[in-house]
Design an enzyme around this catalytic site. Structure first.
Site, mmCIF file in Angstrom:
data_model
loop_
_atom_site.group_PDB
_atom_site.id
_atom_site.type_symbol
_atom_site.label_atom_id
_atom_site.label_comp_id
_atom_site.label_asym_id
_atom_site.label_seq_id
_atom_site.Cartn_x
_atom_site.Cartn_y
_atom_site.Cartn_z
ATOM 1 C CD GLN A 110 -2.954 1.158 2.265
ATOM 2 O OE1 GLN A 110 -2.499 1.234 3.403
ATOM 3 N NE2 GLN A 110 -4.250 1.169 2.010
ATOM 4 C CE1 TYR A 180 -3.196 8.876 7.420
ATOM 5 C CE2 TYR A 180 -4.132 6.851 6.561
ATOM 6 C CZ TYR A 180 -3.541 7.551 7.595
ATOM 7 O OH TYR A 180 -3.295 6.940 8.795
ATOM 8 N NE ARG A 322 -10.933 -4.036 13.751
ATOM 9 C CZ ARG A 322 -12.103 -3.526 14.113
ATOM 10 N NH1 ARG A 322 -12.249 -3.018 15.316
ATOM 11 N NH2 ARG A 322 -13.125 -3.512 13.279
ATOM 12 C CB ALA A 459 -8.078 -24.711 44.427
HETATM 13 C C1 LIG Z 1 -4.111 -0.671 14.071
HETATM 14 C C2 LIG Z 1 -4.701 -0.419 12.727
HETATM 15 C C3 LIG Z 1 -3.878 -0.044 11.677
HETATM 16 C C4 LIG Z 1 -4.422 0.194 10.406
HETATM 17 N N1 LIG Z 1 -3.589 0.512 9.371
HETATM 18 C C5 LIG Z 1 -4.098 0.713 8.130
HETATM 19 C C6 LIG Z 1 -3.250 0.969 7.019
HETATM 20 O O1 LIG Z 1 -2.032 0.915 7.105
HETATM 21 N N2 LIG Z 1 -3.841 1.248 5.832
HETATM 22 C C7 LIG Z 1 -5.195 1.239 5.661
HETATM 23 O O2 LIG Z 1 -5.680 1.494 4.569
HETATM 24 N N3 LIG Z 1 -6.011 0.920 6.693
HETATM 25 C C8 LIG Z 1 -5.505 0.642 7.904
HETATM 26 N N4 LIG Z 1 -6.338 0.266 8.924
HETATM 27 C C9 LIG Z 1 -7.752 -0.027 8.629
HETATM 28 C C10 LIG Z 1 -7.923 -1.517 8.291
HETATM 29 O O3 LIG Z 1 -7.250 -1.868 7.109
HETATM 30 C C11 LIG Z 1 -9.400 -1.911 8.113
HETATM 31 O O4 LIG Z 1 -9.932 -1.154 7.067
HETATM 32 C C12 LIG Z 1 -10.249 -1.704 9.347
HETATM 33 O O5 LIG Z 1 -9.595 -2.111 10.520
HETATM 34 C C13 LIG Z 1 -11.573 -2.470 9.229
HETATM 35 O O6 LIG Z 1 -11.341 -3.828 9.042
HETATM 36 P P1 LIG Z 1 -11.559 -4.902 10.236
HETATM 37 O O7 LIG Z 1 -12.894 -4.625 10.815
HETATM 38 O O8 LIG Z 1 -11.464 -6.237 9.558
HETATM 39 O O9 LIG Z 1 -10.487 -4.651 11.234
HETATM 40 C C14 LIG Z 1 -5.817 0.047 10.194
HETATM 41 C C15 LIG Z 1 -6.630 -0.347 11.262
HETATM 42 C C16 LIG Z 1 -6.092 -0.588 12.512
HETATM 43 C C17 LIG Z 1 -6.991 -1.047 13.628
HETATM 44 S S1 SF4 Z 2 -9.047 -8.910 19.464
HETATM 45 FE FE1 SF4 Z 2 -8.838 -6.827 20.239
HETATM 46 S S2 SF4 Z 2 -6.670 -6.349 20.110
HETATM 47 FE FE2 SF4 Z 2 -7.044 -8.163 18.845
HETATM 48 S S3 SF4 Z 2 -7.351 -7.330 16.826
HETATM 49 FE FE3 SF4 Z 2 -9.362 -7.541 17.750
HETATM 50 S S4 SF4 Z 2 -9.778 -5.538 18.685
HETATM 51 FE FE4 SF4 Z 2 -7.599 -5.623 18.238
#
Ligand SMILES: Cc1cc2nc3c(=O)[nH]c(=O)nc-3n(C[C@H](O)[C@H](O)[C@H](O)COP(=O)(O)O)c2cc1C
Ligand code: SF4
Length: 643
Positions: A110, A180, A322, A459
């Protein structure tokens, strides 16, 4: 439902798909996640490779390696961000791409520019943006870019794509989302320019795409991640995204990845458990109607919601972020039809989101190996030992599970009639479904691991000595300490959630931490009149964890909970609770019930009582200090990996 369909027809998620000229082995994608595992100069580290290899081994079809900054001027948006700003970085990126590809996983990189969300302390410069604007997240006003600077940025994206290609990646993804730079140009909320980049808000995106395409040729995947809704008044909406997407397609992108939100509304991007699953899927469906290229849907997907999205034609691929931190083997488990073994992400944002905001390396509350894959690898123990775990809550179960995986012979003693400890109460509200899933997952792992679980077994020192374990792990948790409120007739949050004590039509919940907020919300959503009392000046959980718990605050506002911050609960009386505000004024909150949701204290005396019952004794979890799931899991792993 989805699982039955899958058994009959096969998972759509597992079907290969062609994106550009690249055949992807399945439709499951790892979404980009900044993780701060790279070296401080933005180069690839061994830790970063280990982290991605773990997910590639886990069967995911494509990994979109996290946001990289394309230049060393203004584009860097986070502390310790991965970079693609110099040819010096190509060698490390090549190691990473090849390591991932060795498992048949496609590797995309990316490419990003942080725009007004760049932290000026990192770039040591004033951030730049389409228009001069104040960032609510950094508190700094960005300046407007000149046309010459915009052209340079376009070129930098193209050069960065060339580096990614030279490094052996299968493709690049242009980061046009999340507030961004590229999403700023597309957004009417953020782009107020009066030149051609303002009249045509797609222009920067289109130019970046065409310059990249010219640079890398046709045999290299170019994707675009778009914010399809800003979720702010006057911001970009789906209609805008649907106008831009076909234009981007004409410029030569091979796929479009539909996300949403800007930093201020980041709780839509990585939605917390207070929000619905698959919360952005309709945006993907909307974009899919106007393009011919594959569409990736992201946002709080489970494999079930992802499968449904594919079957309903709302997307062609599904990205998990996540979910893959929590369980790197998610795709493999789908392929083996073992979805009940997928360890669920709790969508709490703690610590993944919080540590991201702090510039710390990636960790996951349910998967302590995340971000330190090699140090925390579960390897067979040198010598098989007998291990006794006292307490069947999260910490106890997790220690038992990992110890058993290492080959130890493990017994768990649990006083109650079921495993789970505080997880049982925590999983009661509908917005804590994932905690219930984690509990079910842990219980299943006890069975799978051949662990001898003895319920209704308290216990005692005598029993422990009789069982004579080589290692004793004490995980007896925490309890509400006696204080003047408990003495004067309140009930506890745990008693309420477990249904042990009834709550009247109105209640004051004392303690505005996470437990208090959630208990208050749970009761308010049952139609009760709730006042939430917190001694601090604001609710401590309010907007932390990268904004993820903002979802909780929105729901608290909607549920009409009266919040009293800066108030100390002094005394429970017939008819309510007396509170003292910060100006030393007394107030009586008239309620039928007072619920105590603060003051869990570690059962240290109980821990002490076991100190001499075995030669090797460890205390883990809340009985050391009442904390959250993350800390309990970490304690459990630290001990289980060293015995
Ligand atoms: C800690 C963290 C870092 C992330 N870094 C990026 C990133 O580098 N680029 C991006 O487009 N989205 C980033 N995201 C967004 C995720 O790619 C994703 O769109 C979002 O977490 C929703 O997906 P999920 O519900 O499966 O986590 C980030 C999200 C989290 C929580
Ligand atoms: S379990 Fe919690 S810490 Fe792990 S990716 Fe999901 S939200 Fe983040």
């Amino acid at each position: 439902m989805v699982k039955q369909m899958a058994i009959i027809n096969g998972w759509e998620l597992l079907k290969p798909i062609k994106v550009g000229n690249k055949k992807l082995k399945n439709r499951m994608v790892m979404a980009p996640l900044e993780n701060h595992l790279n070296n401080a100069d933005g180069s690839v580290s061994k830790k970063l490779i280990d982290y991605y290899v773990e997910r590639a081994k886990g069967g995911i079809g494509t990994i979109i390696v996290q946001n990289t900054h394309v230049d060393d001027q203004y584009s860097n948006s986070a502390l310790s961000q991965l970079g693609v700003y110099s040819d010096n970085l190509i060698a490390g990126l090549n190691e990473l791409a090849e390591a991932v590809q060795a498992f048949g996983t496609a590797a995309f990189l990316q490419l990003g520019h942080g725009g007004y969300q760049c932290n000026p302390n990192i770039a040591k410069r004033q951030p730049v943006a389409p228009s001069a604007m104040l960032s609510v997240t950094t508190g700094v006003t960005a300046r407007e870019l000149t046309i010459a600077e915009i052209k340079e940025i376009e070129d930098n994206f193209a050069i960065a794509a060339r580096r990614a290609k030279q490094a052996g990646f299968d493709g690049v993804e242009i980061h046009g989302a999340h507030g961004y730079l590229l999403s700023e140009f597309l957004s009417p909320y953020l782009n107020h320019r009066t030149d051609k980049y303002g009249y045509d808000r797609t222009l920067l995106g289109r130019r970046v795409i065409s310059k990249i395409r010219n640079m890398v040729g046709s045999d290299f995947v170019v994707g675009y991640r778009i914010t399809a809704c800003d979720f702010v008044p006057g911001g970009l909406v789906l209609e805008d995204a649907c106008k831009a997407a076909p234009m981007f397609e004409s410029e030569g992108i091979d796929y479009i990845h539909v996300s949403a939100a800007i930093y201020e509304t980041g709780y839509y991007m990585s939605a917390s458990s207070y929000m619905e699953r698959a919360n952005l899927v309709e945006l993907a469906a909307g974009v899919k109607q106007v393009v011919g290229i594959p569409v990736v849907s992201v946002g709080s997907h489970t494999v079930e919601t992802g499968e449904t999205a594919l079957r309903e034609g709302k997307a062609d691929l599904v990205a998990f972020a996540r979910g893959l931190l929590a369980d790197p083997e998610l795709a493999k488990k789908v392929a083996e039809d073992r979805i009940e073994d997928i360890r669920p992400c709790l969508r709490s944002g703690y610590p993944c989101g919080k540590r991201f905001a702090q510039g710390l390396s990636m960790r996951c509350e349910v998967n302590p190996a995340c971000g330190r894959e090699e140090e925390y690898r579960i390897l067979p123990a040198g010598r098989k030992r007998t291990v006794l775990v006292v307490g069947g809550g999260l910490a106890g179960m997790e220690a038992a599970r990992v110890a058993a995986l290492r080959g130890h012979q493990v017994t768990v003693l649990e006083k109650g009639d079921a495993l789970g400890g505080l997880l049982r109460a925590a999983s009661v509200p509908d917005f804590k479904v994932e905690v219930g899933q984690l509990l079910a997952w842990l219980v299943r792992q006890m069975e799978r691991g051949g662990i001898d679980v003895r319920l209704k077994t308290e216990a005692t020192q005598d029993l422990v000595i009789k069982l004579n374990p080589e290692v004793l792990i004490v995980a007896v948790g925490s309890e509400y300490g006696a204080n003047r409120l408990t003495a004067s007739g309140s009930v506890t949050g745990v008693q309420v959630l477990e249904g042990e004590r009834k709550v009247g039509k109105s209640a004051a919940v004392v303690g505005g931490g996470l437990v208090g907020c959630e208990t208050a919300l749970y009761l308010a959503e049952q139609g009760k009149r709730i006042t939430l009392v917190e001694a601090l000046d604001e609710l401590p959980e309010a907007w932390v964890n990268g904004g993820l718990e903002a979802g909780l605050m929105l729901r608290i506002e909607k549920a009409n909970i009266t919040v009293r911050t800066g108030w100390h609960a002094e005394e429970v009386r017939d008819g309510g609770v007396v509170c003292l505000d910060k100006h030393w004024r007394n107030h009586l909150i008239e309620t039928e019930t007072v619920v105590l949701a603060a003051g869990l204290t570690a059962r240290t005396e109980l821990v002490e009582s076991f100190q001499n019952c075995a030669t090797e004794v460890y205390a883990i979890g809340d009985c050391v200090e009442a904390r959250r799931i993350h800390e309990a899991s970490q304690d459990a792993w630290r001990v289980a990996l060293r015995i």
